[in-house]
Design a protein around this motif. Structure first.
Motif, PDB file in Angstrom:
ATOM      1  N   THR A 206      45.275  36.660  34.934  1.00 59.68           N
ATOM      2  CA  THR A 206      44.195  36.581  36.405  1.00 59.68           C
ATOM      3  C   THR A 206      43.357  35.249  36.526  1.00 59.68           C
ATOM      4  OG1 THR A 206      43.981  38.732  36.020  1.00 59.68           O
ATOM      5  CG2 THR A 206      42.578  37.884  37.756  1.00 59.68           C
ATOM      6  N   VAL A 207      42.883  34.830  35.245  1.00 58.85           N
ATOM      7  CA  VAL A 207      42.194  33.559  35.109  1.00 58.85           C
ATOM      8  C   VAL A 207      43.166  32.224  35.498  1.00 58.85           C
ATOM      9  CG1 VAL A 207      40.786  32.048  33.703  1.00 58.85           C
ATOM     10  CG2 VAL A 207      40.259  34.342  33.490  1.00 58.85           C
ATOM     11  N   THR A 208      44.100  32.359  35.092  1.00 59.79           N
ATOM     12  CA  THR A 208      45.057  31.328  35.293  1.00 59.79           C
ATOM     13  C   THR A 208      45.389  31.062  36.860  1.00 59.79           C
ATOM     14  OG1 THR A 208      45.895  31.645  33.080  1.00 59.79           O
ATOM     15  CG2 THR A 208      47.269  30.378  34.658  1.00 59.79           C
ATOM     16  N   LEU A 209      45.751  32.537  37.251  1.00 57.17           N
ATOM     17  CA  LEU A 209      46.056  32.481  38.768  1.00 57.17           C
ATOM     18  C   LEU A 209      44.936  32.156  39.790  1.00 57.17           C
ATOM     19  CD1 LEU A 209      48.048  35.705  39.088  1.00 57.17           C
ATOM     20  CD2 LEU A 209      49.075  33.561  39.088  1.00 57.17           C
ATOM     21  N   ILE A 210      43.666  32.312  39.444  1.00 61.47           N
ATOM     22  CA  ILE A 210      42.465  31.668  40.131  1.00 61.47           C
ATOM     23  C   ILE A 210      42.515  30.198  39.936  1.00 61.47           C
ATOM     24  CG2 ILE A 210      40.018  31.977  40.258  1.00 61.47           C
ATOM     25  CD1 ILE A 210      40.265  34.925  39.315  1.00 61.47           C
ATOM     26  N   VAL A 211      42.599  29.768  38.683  1.00 59.49           N
ATOM     27  CA  VAL A 211      42.649  28.316  38.570  1.00 59.49           C
ATOM     28  C   VAL A 211      43.787  27.611  39.396  1.00 59.49           C
ATOM     29  CG1 VAL A 211      42.747  26.492  37.014  1.00 59.49           C
ATOM     30  CG2 VAL A 211      41.674  28.479  36.430  1.00 59.49           C
ATOM     31  N   ALA A 212      44.949  28.086  39.551  1.00 59.54           N
ATOM     32  CA  ALA A 212      45.973  27.448  40.090  1.00 59.54           C
ATOM     33  C   ALA A 212      45.703  27.693  41.461  1.00 59.54           C
ATOM     34  CB  ALA A 212      47.163  28.300  40.082  1.00 59.54           C
ATOM     35  N   TRP A 213      44.879  28.741  42.067  1.00 59.89           N
ATOM     36  CA  TRP A 213      44.609  28.880  43.483  1.00 59.89           C
ATOM     37  C   TRP A 213      43.523  27.633  43.957  1.00 59.89           C
ATOM     38  CZ3 TRP A 213      41.039  33.217  45.440  1.00 59.89           C
ATOM     39  CH2 TRP A 213      40.734  33.292  46.892  1.00 59.89           C
TER      40      TRP A 213
ATOM     41  N   ILE B 286      33.644  33.787  38.454  1.00 61.30           N
ATOM     42  CA  ILE B 286      32.715  34.138  37.906  1.00 61.30           C
ATOM     43  C   ILE B 286      32.134  35.543  37.932  1.00 61.30           C
ATOM     44  CG2 ILE B 286      30.068  34.050  37.933  1.00 61.30           C
ATOM     45  CD1 ILE B 286      30.332  31.240  39.121  1.00 61.30           C
ATOM     46  N   VAL B 287      32.819  36.377  39.025  1.00 64.49           N
ATOM     47  CA  VAL B 287      32.663  37.692  39.133  1.00 64.49           C
ATOM     48  C   VAL B 287      33.714  38.655  38.059  1.00 64.49           C
ATOM     49  CG1 VAL B 287      33.245  39.670  40.708  1.00 64.49           C
ATOM     50  CG2 VAL B 287      31.974  37.628  41.549  1.00 64.49           C
ATOM     51  N   LEU B 288      35.022  37.743  38.080  1.00 64.55           N
ATOM     52  CA  LEU B 288      35.895  38.219  37.153  1.00 64.55           C
ATOM     53  C   LEU B 288      35.321  38.161  35.666  1.00 64.55           C
ATOM     54  CD1 LEU B 288      38.886  39.562  36.674  1.00 64.55           C
ATOM     55  CD2 LEU B 288      39.503  37.303  36.404  1.00 64.55           C
ATOM     56  N   THR B 289      34.922  37.265  35.347  1.00 60.61           N
ATOM     57  CA  THR B 289      34.422  36.999  33.864  1.00 60.61           C
ATOM     58  C   THR B 289      33.258  37.888  33.577  1.00 60.61           C
ATOM     59  OG1 THR B 289      35.063  34.904  34.034  1.00 60.61           O
ATOM     60  CG2 THR B 289      33.439  35.317  32.334  1.00 60.61           C
TER      61      THR B 289
ATOM     62  N   MET C  67      46.902  43.988  25.535  1.00 55.29           N
ATOM     63  CA  MET C  67      47.508  43.856  27.129  1.00 55.29           C
ATOM     64  C   MET C  67      46.422  43.567  28.019  1.00 55.29           C
ATOM     65  SD  MET C  67      50.203  43.817  28.834  1.00 55.29           S
ATOM     66  CE  MET C  67      51.198  44.670  27.553  1.00 55.29           C
ATOM     67  N   ASP C  68      45.369  44.222  27.793  1.00 52.82           N
ATOM     68  CA  ASP C  68      43.969  44.051  28.691  1.00 52.82           C
ATOM     69  C   ASP C  68      43.717  42.436  28.673  1.00 52.82           C
ATOM     70  OD1 ASP C  68      43.933  46.565  29.694  1.00 52.82           O
ATOM     71  OD2 ASP C  68      42.490  47.259  28.326  1.00 52.82           O
ATOM     72  N   MET C  69      43.832  41.774  27.418  1.00 54.09           N
ATOM     73  CA  MET C  69      43.311  40.655  27.257  1.00 54.09           C
ATOM     74  C   MET C  69      44.371  39.676  27.915  1.00 54.09           C
ATOM     75  SD  MET C  69      40.601  40.360  25.540  1.00 54.09           S
ATOM     76  CE  MET C  69      40.401  38.540  25.107  1.00 54.09           C
ATOM     77  N   ARG C  70      45.634  40.087  27.644  1.00 56.68           N
ATOM     78  CA  ARG C  70      46.534  39.374  28.421  1.00 56.68           C
ATOM     79  C   ARG C  70      46.416  39.229  30.024  1.00 56.68           C
ATOM     80  NH1 ARG C  70      52.039  40.698  24.565  1.00 56.68           N
ATOM     81  NH2 ARG C  70      51.112  40.002  22.746  1.00 56.68           N
ATOM     82  N   PHE C  71      46.262  40.202  30.434  1.00 60.02           N
ATOM     83  CA  PHE C  71      46.081  40.615  31.960  1.00 60.02           C
ATOM     84  C   PHE C  71      44.827  39.684  32.344  1.00 60.02           C
ATOM     85  CE2 PHE C  71      48.993  44.336  31.910  1.00 60.02           C
ATOM     86  CZ  PHE C  71      49.688  43.643  32.914  1.00 60.02           C
ATOM     87  N   PHE C  72      43.845  39.603  31.547  1.00 63.68           N
ATOM     88  CA  PHE C  72      42.487  38.736  31.979  1.00 63.68           C
ATOM     89  C   PHE C  72      43.061  37.561  32.113  1.00 63.68           C
ATOM     90  CE2 PHE C  72      38.681  36.365  30.422  1.00 63.68           C
ATOM     91  CZ  PHE C  72      38.122  36.495  31.687  1.00 63.68           C
ATOM     92  N   TYR C  73      43.531  36.724  30.894  1.00 61.15           N
ATOM     93  CA  TYR C  73      43.922  35.271  30.784  1.00 61.15           C
ATOM     94  C   TYR C  73      45.003  35.234  31.907  1.00 61.15           C
ATOM     95  CZ  TYR C  73      41.696  35.478  26.352  1.00 61.15           C
ATOM     96  OH  TYR C  73      40.827  35.533  25.295  1.00 61.15           O
TER      97      TYR C  73
END
Length: 449
Positions: free
Chosen positions: A186-193, A155-158, A178-184
């Protein structure tokens, strides 16, 4: 003689060394092939003819443009360089002036979001921890406890990304993408966490269930399932980020990894054999952690089962490390499955023992051993019978099962049993035999000289 045999021995040594060098070179070539295969697949060798031609044409165009830019830069005078730098500085200053409000909103909004996220994380973690301590059987609080941090971080990242989005639209196209890709990513890594946390909770709950005695589930199976799920999640996450977000050629990397894996499998076949031995142990479940087993000459308690070997602690507290491939190829006796330890002994009486005394000895042994320290289970009653006429004794063969799995308790029970037998036999006047030898001398007439 030694000089004649020396060349043969040297020839064998030379052939063995040559074989080892050939194998090492073969494995090294396979590994190099695995490393360079992705490069070949990414290059012209992996492209069709038309695509290869287009790729070569693009490289020529890029080379010409770079060369032209180099020539242009070489022809620019110092005054023109300063002029361009001034122009870039003016553009940067103008961009900051234009996006000042958006940048200020981004900094303030991000700071508030981070502070609110830290406070909410602390509050919810404290709430869930207190509920877990009071309600230990409520697994939903454990799920909430592991999901609090990933959900709030997402939620904070979004929120920070939404505050930064107006600034992002003003950036060049390549930076925006590039910024959009890094955002996606990071979201994927948080979901995996978060998924990792759920798997950990599931693994912990199944372990608690496996420790109970009313099921056949084993801790080894639970550990293998949990580790396999975590590895699968990690690999899937990395492949998803590389293939779908950063558009990397994962196929070439997988092909190279396959060649390297083949080389490693050939070079470390014993390790691979032990790994599959671990899988067989987990699937077949011949024993569990803490069980007392007999494997060959080793008799002890299983303390650890790893991916390569298992550790067994014997009665003298020595720890034997046995490769899992050997455990799967040898006979394993699980003492814990029966709950008893079998003990075999022979008691010898002297040859002057009468039949009545032999019957009396067998009755005394039954009186001592029947229901020894608890009722005997079906099929585990002591076996006592007059077995044989040995060289120095008449033997009584005894088979008894001690109702324990502990080394220390087994020694105590055996000591108590032997003392009771000695006491009762002495009271009954029964003589135990020991090795003896009788020599008969005859008078042999001497010959006259």
């Amino acid at each position: 003689m030694s000089g004649e045999k020396r060349p043969v021995q040297d020839g064998r040594e030379f052939s063995m060394k040559s074989s080892k060098k050939w194998k090492s070179s073969f494995y090294f070539m396979l590994i190099l092939a695995g490393l360079f295969l992705p490069l070949c697949l990414n290059g012209q060798l992996a492209l069709p003819e038309k695509e290869a031609a287009a790729h070569a044409e693009k490289q020529k165009t890029d080379t010409a443009e770079e060369k032209q830019e180099g020539e242009d830069i070489a022809d620019i005078s110092p005054e023109e360089i300063l002029s361009r730098l001034d122009t870039d500085a003016e553009k940067t200053k103008s961009w900051f002036s234009r996006e000042r409000d958006h940048l200020l909103n981004f900094l303030i909004g991000s700071a508030v979001s981070v502070l609110a996220g830290v406070f909410l994380t602390w509050l919810f973690r404290r709430l869930t921890q207190s509920r877990i301590e009071k309600c230990k059987n409520l697994w939903r609080w454990e799920v909430l406890n592991v999901l609090v941090t990933p959900v709030i971080l997402l939620i904070v990242l979004t929120s920070c990304f939404l505050f930064f989005f107006p600034v992002l639209k003003s950036l060049p196209r390549n930076l925006h993408d590039m910024d959009m890709r890094f955002f996606y990513a990071t979201v994927t890594l948080i979901v995996a966490w978060g998924i990792f946390g759920l798997v950990s909770v599931l693994d912990r709950r199944i372990r608690q269930f496996a420790e109970r005695n009313d099921n056949s589930l084993d801790n080894l199976t639970v550990s293998m399932i949990g580790n396999t799920l975590k590895i699968a999640i990690a690999i899937t996450t990395v492949l998803f980020i590389g293939q779908n977000i950063f558009h990397l050629d994962i196929t070439a990397l997988l092909a190279g990894a396959g060649v390297i894996g083949l080389a490693i499998a050939l070079a470390a076949k014993d390790t691979v054999s032990n790994f599959f031995g671990t899988i067989v142990i987990i699937a077949d479940c011949p024993f569990r952690l803490g069980d007392r087993i007999k494997a060959g000459d080793v008799n002890g308690i299983v303390t650890h089962v790893g991916m390569r070997s298992s550790k067994i602690m014997t009665a003298d507290e020595s720890v034997y490390t046995i490769p899992n491939s050997m455990l799967t190829n040898t006979t394993v006796c699980n003492v814990n499955r029966s709950g008893c330890i079998k003990h075999v002994m022979d008691i010898g009486l002297t040859y002057d023992t009468t039949p009545e005394q032999m019957d009396r000895a067998i009755k005394i042994l039954h009186e001592i051993m029947d229901n020894f320290h608890g009722p005997d289970a079906a099929g585990y009653a002591p076996h006592i019978f007059f077995s044989q006429f040995a060289a120095s004794s008449m033997n009584i063969h005894v088979i008894i099962w001690f109702k324990t799995n502990s080394f220390a308790e087994e020694e105590m029970l055996l000591n108590e049993l032997n003392m009771e037998i000695l006491k009762r036999f002495n009271e009954a006047g029964l003589s135990m035999a020991y090795p003896t030898q009788t020599i008969y001398l005859e008078n042999v007439p001497q010959k006259n000289s």
